[in-house]
Design a protein around this motif. Structure first.
Motif, PDB file in Angstrom:
ATOM      1  N   LEU A 118       0.245  -1.313   0.233  1.00  9.99           N
ATOM      2  CA  LEU A 118       0.514  -0.685   0.182  1.00  9.99           C
ATOM      3  C   LEU A 118       0.827   1.214   0.355  1.00  9.99           C
ATOM      4  O   LEU A 118       1.030   1.872  -0.733  1.00  9.99           O
ATOM      5  N   ALA A 119       1.880   0.930   0.889  1.00 10.61           N
ATOM      6  CA  ALA A 119       3.045   2.484   1.075  1.00 10.61           C
ATOM      7  C   ALA A 119       3.257   2.722  -0.907  1.00 10.61           C
ATOM      8  O   ALA A 119       3.469   4.153  -0.950  1.00 10.61           O
ATOM      9  N   THR A 120       4.084   1.896  -0.915  1.00 13.84           N
ATOM     10  CA  THR A 120       4.856   1.878  -2.187  1.00 13.84           C
ATOM     11  C   THR A 120       3.510   2.566  -3.445  1.00 13.84           C
ATOM     12  O   THR A 120       4.172   3.340  -4.247  1.00 13.84           O
ATOM     13  N   ALA A 121       2.473   1.926  -3.240  1.00 20.09           N
ATOM     14  CA  ALA A 121       1.093   2.258  -4.672  1.00 20.09           C
ATOM     15  C   ALA A 121       1.190   4.085  -4.038  1.00 20.09           C
ATOM     16  O   ALA A 121       1.163   4.368  -5.223  1.00 20.09           O
ATOM     17  N   MET A 122       0.921   3.863  -3.011  1.00 15.71           N
ATOM     18  CA  MET A 122       0.725   5.074  -2.269  1.00 15.71           C
ATOM     19  C   MET A 122       1.779   6.681  -3.449  1.00 15.71           C
ATOM     20  O   MET A 122       1.707   7.679  -3.730  1.00 15.71           O
ATOM     21  N   MET A 128      -1.672   3.435  -9.729  1.00 17.64           N
ATOM     22  CA  MET A 128      -3.283   3.333  -9.383  1.00 17.64           C
ATOM     23  C   MET A 128      -3.858   1.894  -9.665  1.00 17.64           C
ATOM     24  O   MET A 128      -4.262   1.515  -8.874  1.00 17.64           O
ATOM     25  N   PRO A 129      -3.080   1.441 -10.597  1.00 24.80           N
ATOM     26  CA  PRO A 129      -3.577   0.189 -11.278  1.00 24.80           C
ATOM     27  C   PRO A 129      -2.805  -1.094 -10.514  1.00 24.80           C
ATOM     28  O   PRO A 129      -3.693  -1.666  -9.643  1.00 24.80           O
ATOM     29  N   GLY A 130      -1.665  -0.721  -9.531  1.00 27.33           N
ATOM     30  CA  GLY A 130      -1.442  -1.467  -8.456  1.00 27.33           C
ATOM     31  C   GLY A 130      -1.828  -1.232  -7.500  1.00 27.33           C
ATOM     32  O   GLY A 130      -2.054  -2.735  -6.757  1.00 27.33           O
ATOM     33  N   THR A 154     -14.543  -0.096 -10.447  1.00 23.05           N
ATOM     34  CA  THR A 154     -13.991   0.047 -11.375  1.00 23.05           C
ATOM     35  C   THR A 154     -12.243   0.235 -10.697  1.00 23.05           C
ATOM     36  O   THR A 154     -12.109  -0.100 -10.380  1.00 23.05           O
ATOM     37  N   ASP A 155     -11.373   0.960 -12.309  1.00 24.29           N
ATOM     38  CA  ASP A 155     -10.263   1.479 -11.859  1.00 24.29           C
ATOM     39  C   ASP A 155      -9.855   2.318 -11.288  1.00 24.29           C
ATOM     40  O   ASP A 155     -11.218   3.181 -10.865  1.00 24.29           O
TER      41      ASP A 155
END
Length: 512
Positions: A158-162, A167-169, A190-191
């Protein structure tokens, strides 16, 4: 969790019944995540702000105040990064048509894992009693270790994606964890996409993009653009701070949990300007100072904790939250951030105006670094009520009472004056005379609308620390009964000594 949920429901019901908080525009079915503070709510909120202001400004000779406008030049928000980067990850459920913050869905998944860990620990505590070693159990129990491994893995992803804006991750993580719509159970998402949280409006006499204004999403930028104005007019030397209390506005995707997350809220912020390289010293100083501010209210230590940020904002090199244990779990109450010189540097660059300080000791100009303390006034209000509301049995078989055990300095009403009988003219006249005299010194209330027992219960429910009862003995010897909310002890005191006795017990000095 159901017990905590019941506590929260009781709290929100108490707030409405006793005039602390109402839903905004309630007669029109309300406006989502917008609330009005009632007669006792506004008094308590003002007292919280007064405590913060006094401790921050009055008690520091190098911190001064400011009240900046809500509307600011739109370039302000370009320089601060809010136009380009003040976003939350948004996701919609195709079946329920409901909208959520993607990161919050994952955080709630993490909360469930943490609940499972805590339940395992609680069961082990009961099983092993005094011999229980919680730290060792968490490290060695296979089930707990499995939960912890899963928790750390999801938290890291989560921290990496943020931090990367992936957003796809984020969508992939939600699907992999099989996270469902909390209301319907649907997993038809949704995406994930970015959603800017600023409210925009239009300057009346200018059309198009040139006339676009924003409702400020934070109060800090008003401080930064006034840095030199304040420094020169007050002749402050670094290190010094600028404090401000004011409204801010955020178009939250999901605003819930009562007044914890709102679209219109109030902040109490202080920006502390200092020499580059000294930021970590002052960061640690303000961490300790702010935690002690909360503890001075009598908040139990176990209900407060520091939580370091893993995903730092673009302007920070260190950040920590002071979290409070609300009925719905540990959540952010206050933030302490080392903001470096990002804000002043960005405003200097975009405006073309120097925002530098000449340090006479070092004989050089530099853009100061900043350490920020920022607390949500509404969250502090909710934390204060959460900590204070108790249901307890009254000794002597008088049944249960709901009581707000607020610190006397914060209580909306400091003293209630109650005649023993409302149809006895002499008692009423004396009670009203005492009430008028005490009202010069602090917020008082006169009430004769019920039996003395019911009047006591009503004052307990709004947190009044002291009740003064005028009885027939008062007419003879000019003494009254002073009742303490918390101990229920009653003492006879002379009328002429009443103001002094109550004032000393409710004085803000007790906190400062």
């Amino acid at each position: 969790m159901s017990q905590q949920s019941d506590l929260f429901k009781n709290l929100t019901a108490h707030c409405k019944e006793y005039g602390f908080i109402f839903q905004s525009s309630e007669i029109y079915d309300g406006l989502s995540a917008v609330y009005d503070y009632g007669p006792y709510g506004v008094e308590l909120k003002n007292n919280i702000k007064d405590y913060w202001w006094r401790s921050m400004v009055q008690m520091h000779d190098n911190i001064v105040g400011l009240d900046a406008a809500i509307f600011m030049h739109p370039k302000t928000w370009k320089a601060s990064g809010h136009v380009d980067a003040f976003n939350d990850p948004l996701i919609d459920n195709k079946d329920s048509k409901k909208r959520y913050r993607a990161d919050v869905l994952v955080e709630e998944y993490l909360d469930k894992i943490e609940d499972k860990i805590n339940k395992e620990v609680e069961k082990a505590q009961k099983r092993f009693g005094d011999d229980f070693n919680e730290e060792l159990y968490r490290q060695t129990n296979p089930r707990v270790a499995g939960y912890l491994e899963k928790f750390n893995e999801v938290k890291s992803r989560l921290a990496t994606a943020m931090s990367k804006g992936d957003m796809p991750g984020m969508k992939a993580l939600i699907e992999e964890l099989e996270i469902a719509d909390p209301d319907t159970g649907s997993r038809n998402w949704t995406d994930v996409r970015q959603f800017n949280l600023m409210f925009s409006t239009q300057l009346g006499n200018i059309a198009g993009e040139e006339g676009k204004l924003y409702l400020r999403p934070e109060t800090a930028q008003g401080i930064f653009v006034n840095f030199l104005n304040v420094q020169k007019s007050t002749r402050q030397k670094i290190p010094f701070g600028i404090a401000q209390i004011g409204k801010a506005f955020r178009n939250e995707i999901v605003a819930r949990q009562f007044i914890f997350r709102m679209r219109e809220f109030e902040q109490m912020e202080m920006q502390f300007f200092l020499r580059p390289g000294e930021e970590m010293k002052w960061y640690e100083y303000w961490k300790e100072k702010r935690m002690n501010w909360h503890l001075a209210l009598g908040t139990p230590k176990e209900k407060l904790r520091f939580h370091d940020h893993e995903n730092l904002a673009h302007y920070a090199n260190a950040a920590v939250d002071i979290q409070f244990q609300f009925p719905f779990g540990f959540k952010e109450l206050e933030g302490i951030h080392s903001r470096t010189n990002f804000d002043l540097g960005s405003h200097q660059e975009l405006s073309g105006k120097k925002l530098q300080y000449f340090d006479s000791e070092l004989q050089e100009n530099y853009v100061p670094y900043v350490v920020e303390t920022s607390i949500g006034c509404d969250r502090m209000f909710l934390a204060t009520l959460s900590n204070a509301l108790k249901t307890e049995e009254v000794p002597g078989g008088e049944g249960a009472r709901d009581v707000l055990k607020l610190h006397p300095a914060l209580a909306p009403i400091k003293c209630a004056v109650l005649p023993l009988k409302r149809n006895e003219e002499r008692l009423v006249n004396m009670a009203q005379s005492v009430f008028k005299e005490l009202s010069y010194s602090f917020q008082c209330q006169y009430d004769d609308t019920g039996s003395i027992g019911k009047l006591y219960r009503r004052q307990d429910a709004i947190g009044t620390p002291f009740c003064v009862t005028i009885d027939f003995e008062s007419l003879d010897d000019n003494t009254v009964t002073l009742r303490d909310r918390d101990t229920l002890q009653q003492e006879r005191v002379p009328v002429q000594a009443l103001e002094d006795i109550v004032r000393k017990r409710v004085d803000m000095r007790q906190l400062l």
